[in-house]
Design a protein around this motif. Structure first.
Motif, PDB file in Angstrom:
ATOM      1  N   TRP A 131       1.127   9.729  -4.899  1.00 57.16           N
ATOM      2  CA  TRP A 131       1.729  10.962  -5.338  1.00 57.16           C
ATOM      3  C   TRP A 131       2.841  11.548  -6.259  1.00 57.16           C
ATOM      4  O   TRP A 131       2.583  12.810  -7.124  1.00 57.16           O
ATOM      5  N   THR A 161       1.077  -1.467  -0.011  1.00 57.26           N
ATOM      6  CA  THR A 161       0.231  -0.106   0.180  1.00 57.26           C
ATOM      7  C   THR A 161       0.719   1.166  -0.211  1.00 57.26           C
ATOM      8  O   THR A 161       0.670   1.857  -0.637  1.00 57.26           O
ATOM      9  N   THR A 162       2.012   1.018   0.356  1.00 57.21           N
ATOM     10  CA  THR A 162       2.612   2.294   0.945  1.00 57.21           C
ATOM     11  C   THR A 162       3.749   2.616  -0.670  1.00 57.21           C
ATOM     12  O   THR A 162       3.142   3.830  -1.078  1.00 57.21           O
ATOM     13  N   GLN A 189       0.849   4.473  -2.434  1.00 59.90           N
ATOM     14  CA  GLN A 189       0.424   5.770  -2.664  1.00 59.90           C
ATOM     15  C   GLN A 189       1.786   6.942  -3.001  1.00 59.90           C
ATOM     16  O   GLN A 189       1.260   7.790  -3.454  1.00 59.90           O
TER      17      GLN A 189
END
Length: 303
Positions: free
Chosen positions: A225, A217-218, A221
């Motif tokens: 970005w 998930t990181t 994300q």
């Protein structure tokens, strides 16, 4: 009064662009855990292209029709510099060096812009700029030679060398972007360069398709970005800024890049420079200050 307001807006756009750009070095570290550099850039630019498609269809069609062949030629050249070749060098460089070191090496951009103006536009190189270049390059070599291999920087020599290549591509980008944004909307230039970059990286994705189910998930994300905030926001704001001030003056905003990057890398990634790297970093920063000082003085009265 309008002149001062325009300059203030331009500098505001450039400062915010540098803050967002510095975050890209940190975000890329998270993305590169689960993606190859080419996959990361390809997906990032496809996300940005998809996000800008409505703007392109609604507001971009008429400006595109008014573009001349000369505009398209310089757009392709600019986009090859960045995002295409710049991202290839930058993302591969970040595999081997720290985000902090990457930000410091990239901060030499104003010097390379001045050298590009000397080579292409026959502008005179000042003695201070030559001295500053020598100091900055010495700092890069010192930071590279004394950098210790670790998890964040497994091969500083290779990583920093690739970041130098990326910075040279960025200098070419700025010089051409300044020319384009004098005649075209900065946002149109930003959107079109994203699409050129996305098309450029599609073959990389087809040759080595990523497994989209495995990244964390990181990582996703960070990818979002990079694709939406950095690729659209940072480049749009930077193009807006350089459309209103001289290219070499806009290049001064890059002086903020190492400060922002060092803070973000320390807070988010826990990166720390060793004593040798700090010495190299100081040489880089002193070299930049020496190189741009005449420009600062020359530009002050017109503000």
């Amino acid at each position: 009064m309008n002149h001062y307001r325009e300059n203030a807006m331009a500098w505001g756009a450039l400062i915010i662009a540098m803050l967002i750009w510095s975050s890209s070095f940190v975000a890329s570290k998270f993305v590169l855990v689960d993606f190859t550099p080419e996959q990361a850039v390809g997906i990032r630019l496809l996300l940005a292209a998809a996000a800008t498609l409505p703007w392109l269809l609604i507001w971009g069609r008429e400006p595109i029709k008014r573009m001349r062949a000369e505009h398209w030629k310089w757009l392709i050249i600019m986009s090859l510099f960045e995002p295409c070749l710049y991202f290839l060098a930058e993302m591969n460089g970040l595999l081997y060096t720290s985000a902090s070191a990457a930000g410091l090496v990239t901060s030499t951009l104003p010097i390379w812009i001045a050298i590009g103006a000397w080579l292409l536009l026959k502008e005179r190189l000042s003695r201070n700029l030559i001295i500053g270049l020598g100091l900055a390059l010495s700092g890069t070599l010192t930071m590279t030679a004394l950098g210790e291999a670790n998890v964040a920087a497994p091969n500083p020599l290779l990583g920093n060398a690739l970041m130098v290549v990326a910075t040279l591509m960025a200098a070419g980008y700025v010089l051409v972007a300044k020319r384009l944004t004098a005649e075209l909307s900065p946002w149109l230039v930003t959107v079109l360069q994203i699409w050129v970059g996305a098309v450029f990286f599609v073959p990389f994705l087809l040759l080595n398709p990523p497994d989209l189910s495995t990244p964390s998930t990181t990582a996703w994300q960070a990818m979002v970005w990079l694709g939406l905030v950095v690729s659209i926001g940072a480049y749009g704001l930077y193009n807006l800024g350089i459309s209103q001030v001289p290219a070499q003056v806009a290049g001064l905003s890059v002086n903020l890049l190492p400060l922002f990057t060092l803070v973000l890398a320390a807070v988010i990634l826990g990166e720390r420079l060793n004593v040798g790297e700090m010495a190299g970093a100081m040489l880089i920063l002193i070299g930049i200050l020496v190189a741009v000082w005449p420009t600062r003085v020359a530009q002050s009265p017109s503000k």
